[in-house]
Every structure is written in C-alpha cells, then in structure tokens.
Design a protein around this motif. Structure first.
Motif, mmCIF file in Angstrom:
data_model
loop_
_atom_site.group_PDB
_atom_site.id
_atom_site.type_symbol
_atom_site.label_atom_id
_atom_site.label_comp_id
_atom_site.label_asym_id
_atom_site.label_seq_id
_atom_site.Cartn_x
_atom_site.Cartn_y
_atom_site.Cartn_z
ATOM 1 N N LEU A 91 0.833 -1.201 0.000
ATOM 2 C CA LEU A 91 0.000 0.000 0.000
ATOM 3 C C LEU A 91 0.865 1.248 0.000
ATOM 4 N N LEU B 67 0.827 4.133 -2.783
ATOM 5 C CA LEU B 67 0.549 5.531 -2.509
ATOM 6 C C LEU B 67 1.688 6.408 -3.010
ATOM 7 N N LEU C 175 1.234 6.715 -6.571
ATOM 8 C CA LEU C 175 0.151 7.629 -6.879
ATOM 9 C C LEU C 175 0.619 9.072 -6.875
ATOM 10 N N THR C 176 1.407 9.410 -5.857
ATOM 11 C CA THR C 176 1.789 10.802 -5.688
ATOM 12 C C THR C 176 3.093 11.133 -6.379
ATOM 13 N N LEU D 9 -5.894 12.603 -5.019
ATOM 14 C CA LEU D 9 -4.443 12.780 -5.197
ATOM 15 C C LEU D 9 -4.007 14.152 -4.713
ATOM 16 N N GLY E 9 -3.774 14.053 -1.046
ATOM 17 C CA GLY E 9 -2.574 13.323 -0.623
ATOM 18 C C GLY E 9 -1.333 14.187 -0.705
ATOM 19 N N ARG E 10 -1.256 14.999 -1.753
ATOM 20 C CA ARG E 10 -0.089 15.896 -1.882
ATOM 21 C C ARG E 10 -0.108 16.950 -0.778
ATOM 22 N N GLU F 75 -6.953 7.603 -0.398
ATOM 23 C CA GLU F 75 -5.833 7.215 -1.260
ATOM 24 C C GLU F 75 -5.772 5.698 -1.431
#
Lengths: 61, 237
Positions: free
Chosen positions: A6, A10, A13-14, B114, B117-118, B137
């Motif tokens: 996970l 993540l 993703l970022t 997203l 999350g940033r 997320e």
C-alpha cells in the motif's frame, strides 16, 4: 492490500521519491529498521509513512 | 543498540513507529548536532538516541546505553507522546481537503484524492483528517491496481482490447500528471503493438519472434508480459 504494498502504491500515486533506506552503517540490527544517513531523507520517509525518526548518533565500535 | 533493537519486544514495535537515522558522530550533520545539543545538553556517553517527529521536532531522547527493559519503556513513552499528533493548524489545513477527498472517493473521482494526498504530504502528525485522506488514497490505489489487472487479463485471454483501451483512457484522465498516467500512455502503445501482432498472427500464424521483440521493446514496464502467448491461443494449440 499488504501495508508495504500500500505504501508503495501511494508513493506511486503521488510520484513521491524518497532515498532508498539501507542497513545501519555501524552494526547489524537484523532488519529491525530501515536506516537513512541524512536528516532530509529520514524526514521524507517519516512523513510518507506517518512515522517518527529514531536517531542513533554514534560511531563504529 | 545492536543488541536492543533486534530484541523481540522492541523489533515488533519500533518498525511500526519509526524510520532510522544513522548519524556518525565523527561527521555529523549540523542540523542533527544542533537538535541533540539543544535537547541533551552536556551529554557525553555514546550513543545519543532520540525520537524526532517527521518535522524534526524533539520527542524524547537519552545518551548512553539502555537495556531492553529500559528501551521498551522509552519506546512506550514515544508511542504515547502527544508530539506525534498533528497541530491544530495542520488539522485545519487538512480539514477541507480531507472532506473533499472522502466525497470524491465515494464517486470514484480520484483527482481530488491525489491533490489531498499531496497536501497531506506537506504536513505531519496524526489526526482524523490525515486518516481520511489515507483511506481515500487507499481506495484510489485499489482502483488503479484493479484497472491494471483487468487490462492484463484482457490481453492474456485474447479478448477484444477495446475495454482495455477505455480503462487506460480513464487512468490517464484521473491520474494526469502522475506516474500512473505515463504508465497508461505506454500501455496505449503496448496495446496497439499487441493488436498488430494479433492481426499478423490471424493472417499468418503464431509469431513468437514478433512477440519476443515487442516484449523486449517494453522490457522494464508492466507491459512486457502482455506479449506472452495468450491463454486462448495456448488452449487452441
């Protein structure tokens, strides 16, 4: 999803990039922790993983 | 530390609590020295050991050695420290984006997730708002993983690739500017290549050389495996 997978997902993703951790340079902790050698890298990893930083300030025995 | 960290009572907990920073006292970073000097004044016995937050704020520390029992107490104090919690300012900063991320995730709209999350990555500290963003997320990561799996399954089964192309378009839309969008773009090229191989094979029979070359072209990406002989073709042999 396993926790490590996970975290990797993540980060993917970022698009975050964190210096790869390594073994402790002075002793073998038998895989207990992922060690960084700069405060900046440790901060980035700690932030990404919602963790604290354990500082071990010493010298090789 | 060499004997303490691997001890069962410590190892099981500290990995979940912290990442390590190995600082050589003979060539220390000035920032690290400053933090230790300020919080362990007059300390001389090595090693100096401390927990810091992800922002570098002091949590707890000591100098010298501790046995496992004493270190477990040190660990428990750090686990319970309020220094691990987000400040009210951070919670306020994350409140709006956390709500937006939760609402967006419920609709399968991953861009706001997203973005949240940033925003969260710029801060540190435990709080319900960060937990909400992490949960959103996680849903985004699971959705993305499911898309990759479905695309690979379509390619392996010899199925029509139009649905896979639509999935790639969705990934590019939701994850624009992120690594996943770049992977999807490469995927578009890989599916086009696979389509041409299938057309050539339909006309002239199996083309292991064409598949091998395509796999080499996409080596190092998730798409190289698309060019293995499909399940349907294997069944037909």
């Amino acid at each position: 999803m396993p926790k490590l997978a996970l975290v990797a997902s993540l980060l993917t993703l970022t698009g975050a990039a964190i210096a790869a951790p390594q073994k402790h340079p002075h002793f073998d902790d038998r895989g207990t922790l992922a060690w960084h050698t700069t405060l900046a890298a440790a901060k980035a990893a700690a932030r990404a993983e919602d963790k604290l930083i354990l500082v071990e300030y010493g010298r090789e025995a | 530390m060499e004997r303490t960290l691997p001890a069962a009572d410590v190892k099981a907990r500290i990995g979940a609590l912290a990442v390590g920073l190995a600082s050589d006292c003979d060539a220390p970073e000035s920032d690290v020295s400053a933090i230790l000097d300020a919080n362990l004044p007059g300390a001389t016995g090595l090693p100096f050991v401390a927990f810091l937050t992800a922002d570098g704020a002091w949590v707890a520390g000591y100098s010298g050695s501790k046995d496992v029992t004493a270190f477990v107490k040190f660990l428990a104090d750090a686990e319970a420290s309020p220094a691990r919690d987000a400040t009210p300012a951070v919670r306020k900063q994350l409140d709006k984006v956390a709500k937006a991320a939760t609402a967006a995730a419920a609709k399968g709209d991953w861009k706001p997730v997203l973005a949240a999350g940033r925003e969260a990555a710029k801060t540190s500290g435990r709080c319900p708002e960060r937990d909400a963003i992490r949960a959103a997320e996680k849903l985004a990561a699971e959705w993305l993983a499911a898309q990759w799996n479905e695309i690979a399954a379509d390619a392996r089964s010899g199925a029509d690739l139009a649905p896979a192309r639509r999935r790639l378009a969705e990934i590019k839309k939701h994850f624009a500017g992120q690594p996943a969008a770049a992977e999807a773009e490469t995927g578009v090229k890989a599916l086009l290549r696979l389509t041409r191989i299938r057309e050539a094979e339909a006309a002239s029979g199996p083309s292991p050389t064409g598949r091998r070359r395509a796999a080499e072209e996409f080596a190092g990406s998730r798409w190289a495996d698309l060019f293995a002989t499909s399940d349907a073709e294997t069944d037909a042999k």
